[in-house]
Design an enzyme around this catalytic site. Structure first.
Site, PDB file in Angstrom:
ATOM      1  N   CYS A 117     104.468  60.233  98.228  1.00 22.34           N
ATOM      2  CA  CYS A 117     103.909  59.389  99.291  1.00 22.34           C
ATOM      3  C   CYS A 117     105.077  59.062 100.228  1.00 22.34           C
ATOM      4  O   CYS A 117     106.142  59.675 100.123  1.00 22.34           O
ATOM      5  CB  CYS A 117     103.209  58.153  98.749  1.00 22.34           C
ATOM      6  SG  CYS A 117     104.258  56.999  97.836  1.00 22.34           S
ATOM      7  N   HIS A 129     116.901  60.904  79.507  1.00 25.09           N
ATOM      8  CA  HIS A 129     116.716  59.622  78.816  1.00 25.09           C
ATOM      9  C   HIS A 129     115.263  59.158  78.764  1.00 25.09           C
ATOM     10  O   HIS A 129     114.889  58.430  77.837  1.00 25.09           O
ATOM     11  CB  HIS A 129     117.539  58.523  79.517  1.00 25.09           C
ATOM     12  CG  HIS A 129     119.017  58.689  79.351  1.00 25.09           C
ATOM     13  ND1 HIS A 129     119.922  57.723  79.736  1.00 25.09           N
ATOM     14  CD2 HIS A 129     119.751  59.707  78.823  1.00 25.09           C
ATOM     15  CE1 HIS A 129     121.159  58.135  79.468  1.00 25.09           C
ATOM     16  NE2 HIS A 129     121.075  59.346  78.920  1.00 25.09           N
TER      17      HIS A 129
END
Ligand code: RB5
Length: 145
Positions: free
Chosen positions: A63, A96
């Site tokens: 967006c 992670h």
């Protein structure tokens, strides 16, 4: 890999360019289809649900800022969406966080940087180990709701 992709009007141009360099993937485009103003949750939820239900393995949402799509995607169970403005963030989001949706800013990054971010994102594996324990805490929270 099956990839769900979606944008709003502010991410439409970048979405179309990104599709051109995802040739080795099977891309499912959940819209939007033009530059007319529209509401990012309408396409973002559909693409995020496709990742959540297993129809697609990963997703890319775009967006204007990336913020709205991030908020939308992270409402969907099982989604770990990461808004990445740099290659390092893309790498960390995989190492992670095992991000399964990459969110990009249509109005703030170049096509060139978007491609670099995407390349890193696809080519970095989750480290697991101590990070899996943290993701389990998130999954358990979702299950308790
Ligand atoms: C559209 O103007 C803009 O608000 C949208 O693309 C996005 O940036 C929202 O977070």
């Amino acid at each position: 890999m099956k990839i769900a992709i979606a944008s709003d009007h502010a991410g439409f141009d970048l979405k179309e360019k990104i599709k051109e360099f995802l040739i080795e993937h099977e891309v499912f485009d959940y819209g939007t289809t033009n530059l007319d103003s529209m509401d990012y949750p309408d396409t973002g939820f559909e693409a995020a649900k496709a990742v959540s239900n297993g129809d697609c393995k990963r997703g890319i949402l775009i967006c204007g800022s990336g913020l709205g799509m991030s908020i939308v995607a992270n409402k969907v169970p099982g989604i770990r969406a990461a808004l990445c403005q740099t290659k390092q963030f893309a790498q960390l989001s995989r190492l992670h966080n095992n991000s399964n949706i990459l969110v990009l800013s249509g109005r703030f990054i170049s096509e060139y940087l978007a491609k670099e971010i995407i390349d890193v994102w696809f080519n970095t594996e989750f480290e697991s180990g101590r990070h899996q324990k943290r993701l389990d805490i998130i999954s358990n929270y979702e299950k308790e709701k």
